[in-house]
Scaffold this motif. Structure first.
Motif, mmCIF file in Angstrom:
data_model
loop_
_atom_site.group_PDB
_atom_site.id
_atom_site.type_symbol
_atom_site.label_atom_id
_atom_site.label_comp_id
_atom_site.label_asym_id
_atom_site.label_seq_id
_atom_site.Cartn_x
_atom_site.Cartn_y
_atom_site.Cartn_z
ATOM 1 N N GLY A 236 -33.191 -8.462 20.533
ATOM 2 C CA GLY A 236 -32.403 -8.169 21.727
ATOM 3 C C GLY A 236 -31.916 -9.447 22.362
ATOM 4 N N SER A 237 -31.723 -9.409 23.674
ATOM 5 C CA SER A 237 -31.125 -10.555 24.360
ATOM 6 C C SER A 237 -32.130 -11.703 24.501
ATOM 7 C CB SER A 237 -30.646 -10.133 25.747
ATOM 8 O OG SER A 237 -31.740 -9.693 26.508
ATOM 9 N N THR A 238 -31.603 -12.910 24.611
ATOM 10 C CA THR A 238 -32.450 -14.097 24.772
ATOM 11 C C THR A 238 -33.237 -14.008 26.082
ATOM 12 O OG1 THR A 238 -31.032 -15.441 23.394
ATOM 13 C CG2 THR A 238 -32.372 -16.630 24.988
ATOM 14 N N GLU A 460 -32.587 -21.123 20.605
ATOM 15 C CA GLU A 460 -32.719 -19.946 21.464
ATOM 16 C C GLU A 460 -32.382 -18.636 20.753
ATOM 17 O OE1 GLU A 460 -31.049 -20.340 25.367
ATOM 18 O OE2 GLU A 460 -31.824 -22.358 25.569
ATOM 19 N N SER A 461 -32.145 -18.692 19.459
ATOM 20 C CA SER A 461 -31.956 -17.449 18.705
ATOM 21 C C SER A 461 -33.290 -16.841 18.297
ATOM 22 C CB SER A 461 -31.089 -17.690 17.472
ATOM 23 O OG SER A 461 -29.777 -18.014 17.864
ATOM 24 N N GLY A 462 -34.389 -17.489 18.646
ATOM 25 C CA GLY A 462 -35.696 -16.865 18.405
ATOM 26 C C GLY A 462 -36.491 -17.533 17.311
ATOM 27 N N TYR A 463 -37.611 -16.899 16.972
ATOM 28 C CA TYR A 463 -38.441 -17.449 15.907
ATOM 29 C C TYR A 463 -39.052 -16.332 15.063
ATOM 30 C CZ TYR A 463 -41.577 -17.089 20.012
ATOM 31 O OH TYR A 463 -42.222 -16.697 21.138
ATOM 32 N N GLY A 464 -39.440 -16.717 13.842
ATOM 33 C CA GLY A 464 -39.942 -15.737 12.890
ATOM 34 C C GLY A 464 -38.801 -15.288 11.988
#
Ligand code: NDP
Length: 478
Positions: A236-238, A460-464
């Protein structure tokens, strides 16, 4: 050029039998919520109410987590992988059998063209279950030790842009690795997740292995903050991703976050223009641009700028916007009034900041939520439309002169989910790919997905990672 009109080719809705109202799917059964609250899900193309859906409160989330825990301890984690695989294969086959129904239901509830739900979303959903069924009895060969253990109960929260596909990305690896799940679909697109709950019943999946709790953000929060879960998976959103990371930081929960993006799609002067234009269109207008890895920033080498732009404008005039259930439709409805407002607002900001806006002549339906395919030229890196995720059919066009400049501009973003490179030179593709800070780099194509390829972001696109051998790690105690 003669313009020829397509006759309407609507897909029939009769294959879908909608219930008036849907309960929560907990411990293998549909039932009411504790506090009796409900919300309506509508078709974004017509604003017609499709069904009433139960809103799960904290007590319902707690019941679902308890059911998942019991199923984890008593059946699922103790079951040999080859037995778990049989259930996953069965689910995959039922998805294939019910593919047309699921595609129509997805297009009704989400607004995406039937051509996409039928040819992309649903086949990929089945492929994810087939692929992970294959892993269930081979986990000791995945590279995570001789006897990798599942984590326990996974709490999973998914967005509205690919409702059933995001469910598959989350549920298939979790079950293959021996975890049980509680999943919350997005408020605006709960129907295919509820159809999936029926599929779990049809496949005789043991009760409690999959639980679906419908609701809005508060339900999602109750789920990810529940002390009884071992793993949180979120797309979803950051902004919401940050809140979840904060909430889980003091706990032992394992977290994977797949968040926003602002991908650069980079066209070099030696790229075949027609092929690149198809890739640009697919990159940003596929699924109305509601794609986290959408190629929303087009970087074109200055020497071919006017050729590429002329071809792109010509191609956009041929896109057909309208009824998502019409098989000729290329661009469907925007998923919600709130998302439409956000796209309008950022587009107005783009104009106010001095970029030039262009859309092909395009008649928008009166009812429902619609936005025409839109190009912004004269965009600079400081403009908000070059920095923020618009999550709509809006392309910002920038230019560059050298590969080094393209690279610097492409990486000049807080995000890092995907990128595209268009050139005939293999060496340039490799040079760019090794320097682009993006989880996925496509070369001479865009938006290609496969369950065997890991997907995920930098910064900031996430991790994993989700998918492939790498994606299993998120669901194993390694
Ligand atoms: P959200 O991040 O709010 O929603 C994603 C999911 O999280 C939904 O199921 C949502 O529920 C749920 N949720 C919301 N708040 C919380 C919370 N505090 N704790 C746990 N779960 C929560 O995205 P939006 O739908 O609001 O979209 C806003 C913007 O986010 C878009 O304009 C787009 O830019 C971006 N976005 C990016 C996506 C991606 O794949 N990268 C996907 C979707 C959106 P509910 O929907 O019921 O509110």
């Amino acid at each position: 050029m003669t313009k020829f009109e397509y006759a309407p080719a609507p897909e029939s809705r009769s294959i879908v039998s909608l219930r008036e109202s849907y309960g929560l799917f907990i411990n293998g059964e549909f039932g009411p919520g504790v506090d009796g609250r409900a919300f309506k899900t509508i078709s974004p193309a017509t604003e017609e109410v499709l069904a009433e859906v139960t809103e799960a409160g904290p007590a319902d989330v707690d019941r679902a987590v308890t059911a998942a825990r019991k199923a984890y301890e008593q059946t699922w984690s103790a079951m040999p992988g080859r037995e778990r695989a049989k259930y996953l294969f069965r689910i995959a086959r039922i998805i294939q059998e019910r593919a047309r129904e699921l595609a129509v239901l997805e297009s009704l509830d989400n607004g995406k063209p039937i051509r996409e739900s039928r040819d992309v979303d649903i086949p990929l959903v089945a492929a994810h279950f087939f692929y992970h069924a294959g892993w269930a009895d081979k986990l000791e060969y995945a590279g995570y030790g001789p006897a990798p253990r599942p984590l326990g109960v996974a709490g999973q929260v998914i967005p509205w842009n690919f409702p059933l596909l995001m469910l598959a990305w989350k549920i298939a690896p979790a079950l293959a690795c021996g975890n049980t799940v509680v999943l919350k679909p997005a408020e605006t697109t709960p129907l295919t997740a509820l159809a999936f709950a029926e599929i779990c019943q049809q496949a005789d999946l043991p009760p409690g292995v999959v639980n679906i709790v419908t609701g809005a953000g508060e339900t999602g929060r109750a789920l990810v903050e529940h002390p009884g879960i071992d793993k949180v998976a979120f797309t979803g959103s950051t902004e919401v991703g940050r809140q979840i990371a904060r909430a889980c930081a003091p706990t032992r929960k394992k977290v994977t976050l797949e968040l926003g993006g602002k991908a650069a799609n980079i066209v070099f002067e030696d790229a075949p223009v027609d092929q690149a234009v198809e890739g640009i269109v697919n990159g940003i207008f596929f699924n109305q641009g509601h794609v986290c890895c959408a190629g929303s920033r087009l970087l074109v080498q200055e020497s071919v700028y006017s050729d590429v732009l002329a071809s792109l404008r010509r191609r956009l005039t041929t896109l057909r916007l309208g009824d998502p259930l019409d098989k000729n439709t290329d661009v469907g409805a925007i998923n919600s009034a709130a998302q439409l407002a956000k796209i309008r607002e950022l587009s107005e900001v783009g104009e106010a900041e001095g970029a030039q806006r262009w859309s092909p002549p395009c008649e928008l339906p009166v009812k429902g939520f619609w936005f025409p395919p839109t190009l912004f030229t004269g965009v600079s890196q400081a403009h908000r439309i070059a920095r923020e995720e618009i999550f709509g059919p809006v392309l910002s066009v920038l230019t560059f002169r050298t590969p080094a400049e393209a690279l610097e501009k492409a990486n000049n973003t807080p995000y890092g989910l995907s990128a595209g490179v268009w050139t005939e030179k293999g060496s340039l593709i490799l040079w760019m790919a090794s320097r682009l800070r993006a989880g996925v780099v496509w070369a001479n194509t865009f938006n290609k997905f496969d369950p065997t390829s890991p997907f995920g972001g930098y910064k900031e696109s996430g991790y994993g990672r989700e998918g492939g051998r790498h994606g299993l790690e998120a669901y194993l105690d390694v």
